[in-house]
Design a protein around this motif. Sequence first.
Motif, mmCIF file in Angstrom:
data_model
loop_
_atom_site.group_PDB
_atom_site.id
_atom_site.type_symbol
_atom_site.label_atom_id
_atom_site.label_comp_id
_atom_site.label_asym_id
_atom_site.label_seq_id
_atom_site.Cartn_x
_atom_site.Cartn_y
_atom_site.Cartn_z
ATOM 1 N N UNK A 8 0.824 -1.207 0.000
ATOM 2 C CA UNK A 8 0.000 0.000 0.000
ATOM 3 C C UNK A 8 0.862 1.263 0.000
ATOM 4 N N UNK A 9 1.876 1.291 0.850
ATOM 5 C CA UNK A 9 2.745 2.480 0.943
ATOM 6 C C UNK A 9 3.540 2.680 -0.344
ATOM 7 N N UNK A 10 4.049 1.577 -0.893
ATOM 8 C CA UNK A 10 4.833 1.687 -2.125
ATOM 9 C C UNK A 10 3.964 2.177 -3.277
ATOM 10 N N UNK A 11 2.763 1.663 -3.369
ATOM 11 C CA UNK A 11 1.863 2.098 -4.431
ATOM 12 C C UNK A 11 1.562 3.580 -4.342
ATOM 13 N N UNK A 12 1.306 4.043 -3.115
ATOM 14 C CA UNK A 12 1.022 5.471 -2.909
ATOM 15 C C UNK A 12 2.238 6.318 -3.287
ATOM 16 N N UNK A 13 3.419 5.908 -2.809
ATOM 17 C CA UNK A 13 4.624 6.699 -3.041
ATOM 18 C C UNK A 13 5.033 6.675 -4.515
ATOM 19 N N UNK A 14 4.897 5.529 -5.168
ATOM 20 C CA UNK A 14 5.259 5.426 -6.586
ATOM 21 C C UNK A 14 4.405 6.360 -7.436
ATOM 22 N N UNK A 15 3.114 6.450 -7.104
ATOM 23 C CA UNK A 15 2.242 7.351 -7.850
ATOM 24 C C UNK A 15 2.523 8.807 -7.525
ATOM 25 N N UNK A 16 2.833 9.110 -6.262
ATOM 26 C CA UNK A 16 3.125 10.488 -5.863
ATOM 27 C C UNK A 16 4.363 11.011 -6.588
ATOM 28 N N UNK A 17 5.372 10.155 -6.742
ATOM 29 C CA UNK A 17 6.627 10.557 -7.373
ATOM 30 C C UNK A 17 6.655 10.303 -8.875
ATOM 31 N N UNK A 55 5.870 4.549 -13.673
ATOM 32 C CA UNK A 55 6.243 4.301 -15.078
ATOM 33 C C UNK A 55 7.539 3.507 -15.210
ATOM 34 N N UNK A 56 8.378 3.514 -14.169
ATOM 35 C CA UNK A 56 9.630 2.752 -14.212
ATOM 36 C C UNK A 56 9.802 1.874 -12.971
ATOM 37 N N UNK A 57 8.662 1.465 -12.417
ATOM 38 C CA UNK A 57 8.616 0.681 -11.182
ATOM 39 C C UNK A 57 9.318 -0.671 -11.318
ATOM 40 N N UNK A 58 9.233 -1.304 -12.481
ATOM 41 C CA UNK A 58 9.794 -2.647 -12.694
ATOM 42 C C UNK A 58 11.218 -2.606 -13.259
#
Length: 560
Positions: free
Chosen positions: A120-129, A133-136
């Motif tokens: 949950x935290x990673x998903x929120x932070x990845x979208x905020x930053x 688009x380059x998560x993988x």
Amino acid sequence: MDLLRMENVGFRYEGSSSPVLKDISFEVKRGDFLVVIGASGSGKSTLLRLLKRELVTNGEIKGKVYFEDQSINELSDHESASKIGYVMQDPDAQIVTDKVWSELAFGLENIGVPRDVIRSRIGEMANYFGIHNWYQKDVADLSGGQKQLLNLASILVMQPEIVVLDEPTAQLDPIASLDFLRTLQRINTELNTTIIMAEHYLEEVFGMADNILIINDGTKEFYGSSFEAANLLLKDDKRGESLPNPVRLHHLIENKDKMAFTISDGIEMMNNQFGSLKLLEQTVELKDSDTSKQIIISLKHVSFKYGRLESDILHDVTLDIYKGEIFSVLGGNGAGKSTLMKVMSGLVLPYQGKVKIDGKKVKPKSNDFVYGHDVAYLPQQPLSMFVKESVKADYESFLKTMGYTNIEESINGIADWFNITHLLEQHPYDLSGGELQLVALGKVLLLNPDVIFLDEPTKGVDIQNKNKIAHLLKEFSNKGKTVIIVTHDVDFSAKISDRCGLFFDRQMISVSDPITFFSNNYFYTTPINKMVKAYLPKVVTFDQAKKSWKVIKKREDCNE
């Protein structure tokens, strides 16, 4: 209540006879944005590391550091890891895994956060930053700006109360640096996260700061607002050079409106002062191109890639560099600038095309030129050049290896020229970023090479040492020596270069003198040029603005 407080803090490194910090006290409130400034070696990095107990090096500590009225030494491991985040200067030094998603999860996994909460935290932070688009991606495939953004996101996913940053933009190109700092400002204002940051380059952060802390020779000289700090530093011309260009321009033209802290403030100030004029008198002289100069480095249709199945980093590059010139290579993080320099210097060989140094083709195991004597190279990480316990011992070992006999004379000559005698007995790891750059440059020039390649020579360097490096390189160039610089520092490049080139899409483009180069750009130009472009389009440095202002003032006085 203060979120963080220092009381009479001092620090002395193990083995050192004198303290690097002395009797420092200040408070930081929740949600503050504090910028720590001072000369290279003044103690800024040491001060910041004392806020993160895991990073404190061996030495004697005096005084107390409190977090929420509790000594940081009494915080639990969980509290210390999660509540106080730390971002280092070098993006690569902090990354510990090979995938973006793994890096984001690493800290949370280590403090035992449940898996569903981690996701949950990673998903929120990845979208905020905008990381989704380059998560993988592999971390190795990221640019410098993306890596530093990943470091910040990896800290913020822990939901810290304070984020401490030690010159986080030192290795970023101007556009990536601006993006990073604006993200940092959003975190401060939208999440109420407290920011404490040491920085030499103040163009953007000075206006963001709630308070400025000036460290001078290990002591607290000043703590207060940006406005008060600017007025203090402007009393001394040399120290005033460290201020953002908008502040210096405001002071130069004796503007009576509120002080300009940002480039947008500076543009508004220029419009208010000169809005009725279309173009002011041109006072900058363009240098004529000298085509009769001797070519010292030549690249003809050069292509290079690191692996047979990989894409080209350089593709069909053709470039001539002349004897005695200072040539700057600019471009974005990950564009291939450092690779270009390695190919030019012969450290790596292209799979296609020809590279010549002083008319001699670079070949594998060639004896036509000798590293150290004819060609020297300063890497982006200068610490990698030192293997001994002191700077002097390293210099001595290097000269012996290169077959020199007048070792003491050579070392003393460089030490006097660079004014680094007081650093010779120190361990390279104990030096500040600016001091390390100076002693590394000194080592590069020990054998008086004909050509030097410098990869980010002003990284982490204060304005006084930057001016010193500029002066030394100009002297070197005036002796007929050639200097090639890879840099993100557009101000330094505009001030020192004979020619500049932008490396983009695997090729060198837009090669010209600095005035033409920067004045023709809109984004990749100097802060001064951005502010005065509508009125003085060819002015790209503060010294040129100063000269132009004198002409304008003289004309105004005559009209009166």
